[in-house]
Design an enzyme around this catalytic site. Structure first.
Site, short mmCIF file in Angstrom:
data_model
loop_
_atom_site.label_atom_id
_atom_site.label_comp_id
_atom_site.label_asym_id
_atom_site.label_seq_id
_atom_site.Cartn_x
_atom_site.Cartn_y
_atom_site.Cartn_z
N SER A 98 0.88 -1.18 0.00
CA SER A 98 0.00 0.00 0.00
C SER A 98 0.91 1.22 0.00
O SER A 98 2.10 1.11 0.36
CB SER A 98 -0.84 -0.02 1.28
OG SER A 98 -1.53 1.21 1.47
N TYR A 100 -2.05 -1.04 10.52
CA TYR A 100 -2.04 -1.29 9.07
C TYR A 100 -0.70 -0.85 8.45
O TYR A 100 -0.10 -1.58 7.64
CB TYR A 100 -3.21 -0.53 8.42
CG TYR A 100 -3.41 -0.81 6.95
CD1 TYR A 100 -3.92 -2.03 6.52
CD2 TYR A 100 -3.12 0.16 5.99
CE1 TYR A 100 -4.13 -2.28 5.17
CE2 TYR A 100 -3.32 -0.08 4.64
CZ TYR A 100 -3.83 -1.30 4.23
OH TYR A 100 -4.03 -1.55 2.89
N1 NAD Z 1 -8.70 -0.59 -1.40
C1 NAD Z 1 -7.71 0.22 -1.05
O1 NAD Z 1 -7.89 1.44 -0.89
C2 NAD Z 1 -6.32 -0.35 -0.86
C3 NAD Z 1 -5.23 0.54 -0.86
C4 NAD Z 1 -3.95 0.01 -0.70
C5 NAD Z 1 -3.77 -1.35 -0.56
N2 NAD Z 1 -4.86 -2.19 -0.56
C6 NAD Z 1 -4.62 -3.61 -0.42
O2 NAD Z 1 -5.21 -4.30 -1.51
C7 NAD Z 1 -5.36 -5.69 -1.17
C8 NAD Z 1 -6.70 -6.20 -1.66
O3 NAD Z 1 -7.73 -5.61 -0.86
P1 NAD Z 1 -9.03 -4.92 -1.50
O4 NAD Z 1 -8.82 -3.45 -1.39
O5 NAD Z 1 -9.35 -5.53 -2.80
O6 NAD Z 1 -10.13 -5.29 -0.38
P2 NAD Z 1 -11.28 -6.40 -0.38
O7 NAD Z 1 -11.77 -6.45 1.03
O8 NAD Z 1 -12.26 -6.09 -1.46
O9 NAD Z 1 -10.51 -7.75 -0.74
C9 NAD Z 1 -9.66 -8.40 0.19
C10 NAD Z 1 -9.89 -9.91 0.08
O10 NAD Z 1 -9.04 -10.57 1.03
C11 NAD Z 1 -9.77 -11.65 1.58
N3 NAD Z 1 -9.23 -12.07 2.88
C12 NAD Z 1 -9.35 -11.46 4.09
N4 NAD Z 1 -8.76 -12.19 5.05
C13 NAD Z 1 -8.25 -13.31 4.44
C14 NAD Z 1 -7.52 -14.44 4.88
N5 NAD Z 1 -7.21 -14.61 6.19
N6 NAD Z 1 -7.14 -15.37 3.97
C15 NAD Z 1 -7.47 -15.23 2.65
N7 NAD Z 1 -8.18 -14.19 2.18
C16 NAD Z 1 -8.55 -13.22 3.06
C17 NAD Z 1 -11.19 -11.09 1.72
O11 NAD Z 1 -12.16 -12.14 1.85
C18 NAD Z 1 -11.34 -10.31 0.43
O12 NAD Z 1 -11.88 -11.11 -0.60
C19 NAD Z 1 -5.15 -5.74 0.36
O13 NAD Z 1 -3.87 -6.27 0.63
C20 NAD Z 1 -5.24 -4.30 0.78
O14 NAD Z 1 -4.55 -4.04 1.98
C21 NAD Z 1 -6.12 -1.72 -0.73
#
Ligand code: NAD
Length: 275
Positions: free
Chosen positions: A141, A154
């Site tokens: 991130s 985080y």
């Molecule tokens: N959305 C944002 O603004 C943002 C910004 C920077 C980084 N990220 C990162 O992007 C990545 C994807 O997240 P997203 O934004 O698509 O959110 P999201 O919640 O839509 O997707 C995250 C997925 O991870 C799964 N998950 C949670 N715990 C788990 C576990 N123990 N084992 C396996 N799967 C698990 C969830 O079921 C979900 O499907 C994450 O690493 C998040 O930290 C997101």
């Protein structure tokens, strides 16, 4: 890794958000897919969006090493190779550091840090032996390159993913391995991340009592995100094809990183990236 067609991609967190969009784009590239998540319904929904691409799904909790080993076994028994691993599953928690709970640390570090460690340990030894190029992308991130108020747990987890990826890169260089590494560092974009609690184990449900106001701020920032999950997935795949290590999809992210680096080098107090 320039050529993706007929190669095998493994995506954790593929049941929602960025993981789902990565799956759709990898399918459109002609890749075979191994999709993992704790959310089985989400995985099934992702599969309906993949057209004719070959795919296998497996409920996988990334906090558990044996479940990543089982995912690697499924990958090799189904497709014989593993070319592109996305360590993408992640969760978020909010609130000031002094009132963060032990449960929160265990949950967030378990998914965001140990999930990536487990992915690397389950797949990289097999990738080293398979005699074909491979690539590992871990989703950190912009919070892995800066320090965001109200996001201590985080940020610690995502800084860990950045340095873990840098160390992995160095180790693979020394081993002269044909395995590329990228670390993805997006700012806010719209996904289910603000609703991470939906997948939080009951035994780790003790939340930061002062987290609600920060969580609201994060929810609003995600809603206002300038790029979509599809945009971030597209930029990520372009980054893989051109062998970029640091993938920062958002314009303006570099300025925030530079500000932190300048604070360090000029011996200043930290400037808030939120302005
Ligand atoms: N959305 C944002 O603004 C943002 C910004 C920077 C980084 N990220 C990162 O992007 C990545 C994807 O997240 P997203 O934004 O698509 O959110 P999201 O919640 O839509 O997707 C995250 C997925 O991870 C799964 N998950 C949670 N715990 C788990 C576990 N123990 N084992 C396996 N799967 C698990 C969830 O079921 C979900 O499907 C994450 O690493 C998040 O930290 C997101």
């Amino acid at each position: 890794m320039e050529i993706l067609k007929d190669r095998v991609a493994i995506i954790t967190g593929a049941g929602s958000g960025l993981g789902r969009e990565l799956a759709k784009l990898c399918a459109a590239e002609g890749m075979k897919l191994v999709l993992a998540d704790v959310d089985e319904k989400g995985l099934e929904e992702t599969r309906t969006l993949l057209g004719a691409a070959e795919s296998v799904l497996r409920r996988t909790d990334v906090t558990k090493r044996d479940e990543l080993d089982a995912l690697a076994e499924l990958t090799y028994s189904s497709f014989g190779k593993a070319h592109l691993l996305f360590n993408n599953a992640g969760v978020a928690a909010s609130g000031p550091v002094w009132s963060s709970t032990a449960a929160e640390w265990e949950w967030v570090m378990g998914v965001n840090v140990m999930g990536v460690v487990h992915g690397i340990q389950a797949f990289v030894p097999r990738m080293l032996e398979q005699g074909e190029p491979a690539h590992v992308v871990s989703t950190a991130s912009l919070a892995g390159l800066t320090s965001v108020p109200g996001s201590g747990v985080y940020c610690v987890s995502k800084h860990s993913v950045v340095t873990l990826s840098e160390c992995l890169y160095h180790d693979l260089q020394i081993a002269k391995a044909d395995i590329g590494v990228s670390v993805l560092c997006p700012a806010f974009f719209k996904t289910g991340i603000a609703e991470s609690e939906r997948n939080r184990p009951a035994e780790l449900s003790d939340s930061n009592p002062a987290g609600a106001a920060y969580a609201e701020f994060v929810r609003a920032a995600i809603e206002a995100g300038k790029l979509s999950a599809e945009d971030v997935a597209r930029i990520t795949l372009e980054g893989v094809k051109s062998e970029r290590f640091y993938i920062l999809p958002h314009n303006g992210a570099r300025k925030t990183v530079q500000l932190r680096m300048t604070d360090i080098l000029e011996d200043r107090k930290p400037t808030s990236p939120m302005g």
